[in-house]
Design a protein around this motif. Sequence first.
Motif, PDB file in Angstrom:
ATOM      1  N   HIS A  78      13.865 -22.350  70.518  1.00 23.39           N
ATOM      2  CA  HIS A  78      12.550 -22.050  70.495  1.00 23.39           C
ATOM      3  C   HIS A  78      12.508 -20.310  70.519  1.00 23.39           C
ATOM      4  N   ARG A 127       1.726 -24.437  68.989  1.00 26.95           N
ATOM      5  CA  ARG A 127       2.591 -24.784  70.473  1.00 26.95           C
ATOM      6  C   ARG A 127       1.931 -24.141  71.491  1.00 26.95           C
ATOM      7  N   ARG A 141      -1.263 -28.920  69.771  1.00 23.67           N
ATOM      8  CA  ARG A 141      -0.289 -29.810  70.096  1.00 23.67           C
ATOM      9  C   ARG A 141      -0.518 -29.822  71.774  1.00 23.67           C
ATOM     10  N   ARG A 168       9.561 -33.589  80.250  1.00 25.34           N
ATOM     11  CA  ARG A 168       9.266 -32.982  79.249  1.00 25.34           C
ATOM     12  C   ARG A 168       7.985 -33.286  78.431  1.00 25.34           C
ATOM     13  N   GLU A 203       8.818 -37.853  67.227  1.00 27.77           N
ATOM     14  CA  GLU A 203       9.873 -37.197  67.615  1.00 27.77           C
ATOM     15  C   GLU A 203      11.096 -37.844  68.134  1.00 27.77           C
ATOM     16  N   GLY A 259       7.869 -34.374  64.015  1.00 33.14           N
ATOM     17  CA  GLY A 259       8.672 -33.153  64.779  1.00 33.14           C
ATOM     18  C   GLY A 259      10.030 -33.354  64.486  1.00 33.14           C
ATOM     19  N   THR A 260      10.544 -32.767  63.022  1.00 33.46           N
ATOM     20  CA  THR A 260      12.126 -33.052  62.880  1.00 33.46           C
ATOM     21  C   THR A 260      13.037 -32.387  63.849  1.00 33.46           C
ATOM     22  N   ASN A 261      12.737 -31.300  64.412  1.00 33.64           N
ATOM     23  CA  ASN A 261      13.622 -30.558  65.298  1.00 33.64           C
ATOM     24  C   ASN A 261      14.057 -31.647  66.389  1.00 33.64           C
ATOM     25  N   ASP A 262      12.988 -32.225  67.063  1.00 34.26           N
ATOM     26  CA  ASP A 262      13.539 -32.960  68.086  1.00 34.26           C
ATOM     27  C   ASP A 262      13.925 -34.656  67.653  1.00 34.26           C
ATOM     28  N   ARG A 307      19.553 -29.530  70.210  1.00 35.22           N
ATOM     29  CA  ARG A 307      19.176 -28.560  69.270  1.00 35.22           C
ATOM     30  C   ARG A 307      19.375 -26.996  69.546  1.00 35.22           C
ATOM     31  N   CYS A 364       6.177 -31.237  60.572  1.00 33.08           N
ATOM     32  CA  CYS A 364       6.023 -29.859  61.138  1.00 33.08           C
ATOM     33  C   CYS A 364       7.247 -29.250  61.873  1.00 33.08           C
ATOM     34  N   GLY A 365       8.284 -29.986  61.748  1.00 35.54           N
ATOM     35  CA  GLY A 365       9.560 -29.206  62.237  1.00 35.54           C
ATOM     36  C   GLY A 365      10.022 -28.233  61.169  1.00 35.54           C
TER      37      GLY A 365
HETATM   38  C1  PEP Z   1       9.792 -30.278  66.415  1.00 32.64           C
HETATM   39  O1  PEP Z   1      10.322 -31.007  67.594  1.00 32.64           O
HETATM   40  O2  PEP Z   1      10.095 -30.544  65.419  1.00 32.64           O
HETATM   41  C2  PEP Z   1       8.466 -29.595  66.709  1.00 32.64           C
HETATM   42  C3  PEP Z   1       7.812 -29.233  65.861  1.00 32.64           C
HETATM   43  O3  PEP Z   1       8.194 -29.284  67.991  1.00 32.64           O
HETATM   44  P1  PEP Z   1       9.030 -28.336  68.721  1.00 32.64           P
HETATM   45  O4  PEP Z   1      10.183 -27.574  68.018  1.00 32.64           O
HETATM   46  O5  PEP Z   1       8.055 -27.018  69.385  1.00 32.64           O
HETATM   47  O6  PEP Z   1       9.688 -29.096  69.908  1.00 32.64           O
END
Ligand code: PEP
Length: 590
Positions: free
Chosen positions: A191, A298, A334, A360, A433, A454-457, A467, A504-505
């Motif tokens: 983040h 966010r 979100r 979380r 996610e 949410g691709t990051n998660d 991550r 949206c990641g």
């Molecule tokens: C994600 O997980 O891709 C996402 C968009 O949410 P965050 O990065 O805030 O966890």
Amino acid sequence: MARAVLYGISVSTGIAIGKSFFLGRAPEFIPHELITLKRVEVESARLQNAINQVIGDFEKAKSQLPDDLTTHADVLDSHLLICKDPKLNGAALRHIRQHRMNAEWAVEESVAQIAETFSRISSPYIQERMEDVRLVANRIIQALLGKTSPGALGSERGVLLAHDLTPADVIGFSAKDIFSFAIELGGKTSHTGILARSLSIPAVVGVSGLCRNVENGDLLIVDALRGIVLVEPSEAELAEYLALQHDFEEYQKRIWIHAACPAETEDGQRIAVLANIESGVEAEEIIKLGGEGVGLVRTEFGYLTRAKSPEEEELSSAYMALAQRFAPSKVTFRTLDLGAEKFLMGKKRLEEPNPALGLRAIRYCLRHQHIFRTQLRAILRASVHGNVAMMFPLISGLMELRLAKSILNEARQELAAADVPFDQNMPVGIMVELPSAVFMADVLAREVDFFSIGTNDLIQYTLGVDRNNKHVAQMHHPLHPAIVRAIKQVADMAHKVGIPISVCGEMAADPYCLPILLGMSVDELSLAPQAIPAVKHLIRRSNAEECRKLLNAALAAPTTRAINNMARQAAFARFPEDVPFFVSQLSVDL
Ligand code: PEP
Ligand code: MG
């Protein structure tokens, strides 16, 4: 320091050239001197001047916070309080008067005593406040030693360096004072990195050896196109980077000219490109960059620097103002994603063995329902103009979704009973996610209005790769075959049921991943505002049929390397003149 080339991970693009400044770094050498009685008044005055200078710096940073970031003044307020706290400055004065220590030593000694007292309390919150005390004390010692603060670097704004920065630290920056940062820890989708992108400053994280190889005041080149930090570069390197910086800026200007045009491939596939908002981004700026609304707010970043969660009234007017600024375009809130590394300042942190797997996001909200309900009512109230959507993060299955939706329904009923207007048809979606949500996509799709991936998660939890951990950063890869297949499966399911799907990641902004997502016909991408012009530019130069072929080849490929290679070859073939300026976080080191 000597010339060095350090490698990290670029999290926010651009090239910065400037002098380094370590945030809150303890000076390497703190003079210890026993002073004569005659010097007591002189040292006391030096201490007072240094404290006043630091107070002045903090107050200046606070006054420069943009209007929509004023809530984040809390971080600076807490630092101001520490500056003025007699536990620190009163104790330092006593050390000067009673123990005849010089001012730098006196401050150092006071911090050691406070640390000793705090060390008996095993609360992570207290330990973190101790870090704040150290940071402030280091600033005072630096002022005593005549060292510069980032704000005092004059026309050469500083490149801020630190071992680590929390999201709250980044919010506290004044963009007028720093124009780039590099840190030793962190991963590409941390983040902290996401916030750097929202501030539009070149930033590199996970830079090994940063603290060891750089001193305050060294000349640095932060190459956030490639994730490199050059320490004390040669004349030739400097010239090369000045030229690259110029070319990059020219390229950006070129693609910005058409930012407002819709994103449609040359064979007519339209995709909406929206912005992610963390904090403090001006709607006007997003619209100028070509953002067609907001695909992800966010919301937790509005809570992080506060001791208490905000009241409904304050939240609803902030959300309403945001929705109004974009109307009639959509704004997707979100719901709170607190937990993992994001916490309310004043709250005692839970001690969790694996916070990313712990309390979380939606789980936190379902446990702390008063906070959740307040936010849901505020979002509903902001929906009155009909352009608000809402989504729950980290949904793991149907029961959790139904529980969240039932609380939302109660919030609707409460507002209706009080005659408070809201949009009865506000779209409600979920973030996909977790692998469990991928497997259950057919079931979940029937109970929501949209999916947002949410691709990051999703990458973190599917591949089991933290991550935020630089040691495994190269494994957090969006083109892993399992990830490509998972997103395709979710997209197909959404389209079968007839709901739109967004991504949206950070993957949504990656130029090498873009053709694969276009091949899946995702309806919407939501990304850091600064990346919007480049992504729209590439979409307009893409061919959807070609993207589908690339996707099919990727779906049949057995390894990340194979997909990565085909994505790179496709990009070189179609966008040869754009590739040198690609801002990609994809690791080539597989
Ligand atoms: C994600 O997980 O891709 C996402 C968009 O949410 P965050 O990065 O805030 O966890
Ligand atoms: Mg997430």
